[in-house]
Design an enzyme around this catalytic site. Structure first.
Site, PDB file in Angstrom:
ATOM      1  N   SER A  96     -20.209 -53.881 -17.922  1.00 58.02           N
ATOM      2  CA  SER A  96     -21.586 -53.543 -17.547  1.00 58.02           C
ATOM      3  C   SER A  96     -22.439 -53.645 -18.810  1.00 58.02           C
ATOM      4  O   SER A  96     -22.338 -52.800 -19.706  1.00 58.02           O
ATOM      5  CB  SER A  96     -21.663 -52.127 -16.969  1.00 58.02           C
ATOM      6  OG  SER A  96     -20.978 -52.052 -15.746  1.00 58.02           O
ATOM      7  N   LYS A 171     -25.997 -53.918 -10.877  1.00 59.50           N
ATOM      8  CA  LYS A 171     -25.207 -52.805 -11.417  1.00 59.50           C
ATOM      9  C   LYS A 171     -26.115 -51.748 -12.034  1.00 59.50           C
ATOM     10  O   LYS A 171     -25.880 -50.546 -11.898  1.00 59.50           O
ATOM     11  CB  LYS A 171     -24.217 -53.314 -12.470  1.00 59.50           C
ATOM     12  CG  LYS A 171     -23.401 -52.207 -13.160  1.00 59.50           C
ATOM     13  CD  LYS A 171     -22.590 -51.377 -12.169  1.00 59.50           C
ATOM     14  CE  LYS A 171     -21.897 -50.169 -12.815  1.00 59.50           C
ATOM     15  NZ  LYS A 171     -20.810 -50.526 -13.732  1.00 59.50           N
ATOM     16  N   LYS A 239     -25.038 -45.201 -21.778  1.00 57.08           N
ATOM     17  CA  LYS A 239     -25.239 -46.613 -22.107  1.00 57.08           C
ATOM     18  C   LYS A 239     -25.883 -47.367 -20.949  1.00 57.08           C
ATOM     19  O   LYS A 239     -26.823 -48.150 -21.121  1.00 57.08           O
ATOM     20  CB  LYS A 239     -23.896 -47.231 -22.495  1.00 57.08           C
ATOM     21  CG  LYS A 239     -23.934 -48.724 -22.805  1.00 57.08           C
ATOM     22  CD  LYS A 239     -23.556 -49.595 -21.616  1.00 57.08           C
ATOM     23  CE  LYS A 239     -22.111 -49.417 -21.198  1.00 57.08           C
ATOM     24  NZ  LYS A 239     -21.709 -50.358 -20.113  1.00 57.08           N
TER      25      LYS A 239
END
Length: 295
Positions: A96, A171, A239
């Site tokens: 990701s 995502k 993150k």
């Protein structure tokens, strides 16, 4: 496509590689952690001593890494995937990361004759173990079709969502919704308990109505019990929220609730909870009300 080079055998990558082995693929894996390589070897995989050795003879290369700096190092570095892969190799990055990094890998991969897909996943460690991940894929439709035998082993919901980088954008949207849902479930627990009610019973009711969600299905009991063993760490969700806000800036849209969720997750990390599961947002909700550890 029988040989898969797999780089990144961590919490997610290791069970994914195991499932590919059980499905009959030859897996050549590389990781910096010796125990991950030992597990791969014990399950019948081949241990590589470098990214280049994992990549050179592979039909498909999969990377599953923490963030874009690691992906860039593995993709572009000396002996990296794009330097070592043979022409026609299908390179599937399942990390990701930022959409712009995925687009750059695809551009440079095309120049070298390497087919590239970005295919981040959702479902956490248990989804990886069970082979039921949701996989959102960006890239050419024909390359998506070519990767189907691999994706079918790893995931239950596998969708081609658009061109290069699109998987990463979807995502990011997923992590936005997941983070927001955890934050609200945490507040619901705080409200129920402060009102003298059994939060477990209350969440059972919510899980059967319009408020139902996979998070309530899978995590309500562990949240009420304050069990925060990591399936997906706060550090990683922190993150990911950076990716969300970066994508919003690039798309020139405002995500006010997303910004608040990002700050709540940042607060959890700053409070020393980065290694805990992202359901540990409950600790932040408790702290804000002077409950729990803050009491």
């Amino acid at each position: 496509m029988t040989t898969i080079g797999f780089v990144g055998l961590g919490i997610m990558g290791s069970p994914m590689a195991s499932n590919l082995l059980r499905a009959g693929f030859d897996v050549v894996g590389f990781d910096l952690v010796a125990s991950s390589l030992e597990r791969l070897a014990a399950e019948g995989g081949t241990v590589a001593t470098s990214v280049a050795r994992a990549t050179a003879e592979a039909d498909v290369v999969i990377t599953m890494l923490p963030n874009h700096p690691q992906v860039e190092a593995v993709a572009f570095g000396d002996g990296g995937v794009l330097e070592s892969a043979k022409p026609g190799t299908l390179y599937v990055d399942m990390s990701s990361i930022r959409p712009q990094t995925s687009r750059r890998i695809a551009e440079e991969g095309t120049a070298k004759g390497v087919r590239v897909l970005d295919a981040p996943v959702s479902g956490g460690e248990q989804g990886a173990i069970d082979g039921v991940l949701s996989i959102m894929v960006g890239g050419p439709a024909e390359d998506f079709a070519a990767a189907a035998p691999v994706f079918d082993v790893l995931g239950k919901t596998v969708v081609h969502v658009g061109p290069h980088g699109a998987g990463q954008t979807v995502k990011a949207a997923n992590q936005l919704v997941v983070g927001g849902t955890y934050a609200l479930v945490a507040e619901a627990i705080v409200l129920l308990e402060a009102s003298g009610l059994d939060a477990g019973v209350g969440l059972d009711v919510l899980a059967g109505g319009l408020a139902a969600s996979r998070i309530l299905d899978l995590k309500r009991e562990s949240m009420v019990a304050r069990r925060f063993a990591p399936g997906f760490r706060i550090d990683l969700h922190h993150k990911d929220m950076g990716i969300v806000l970066d994508a919003a800036r690039e798309a020139e849209v405002a995500l006010p609730v997303g910004g608040l969720v990002a700050q709540l997750i940042a607060s959890a990390r700053a409070s020393g909870h980065g290694s805990l599961d992202h359901s540990a947002l409950l600790k932040v909700a408790e702290s804000l009300s002077g409950k729990g550890d803050a009491a």
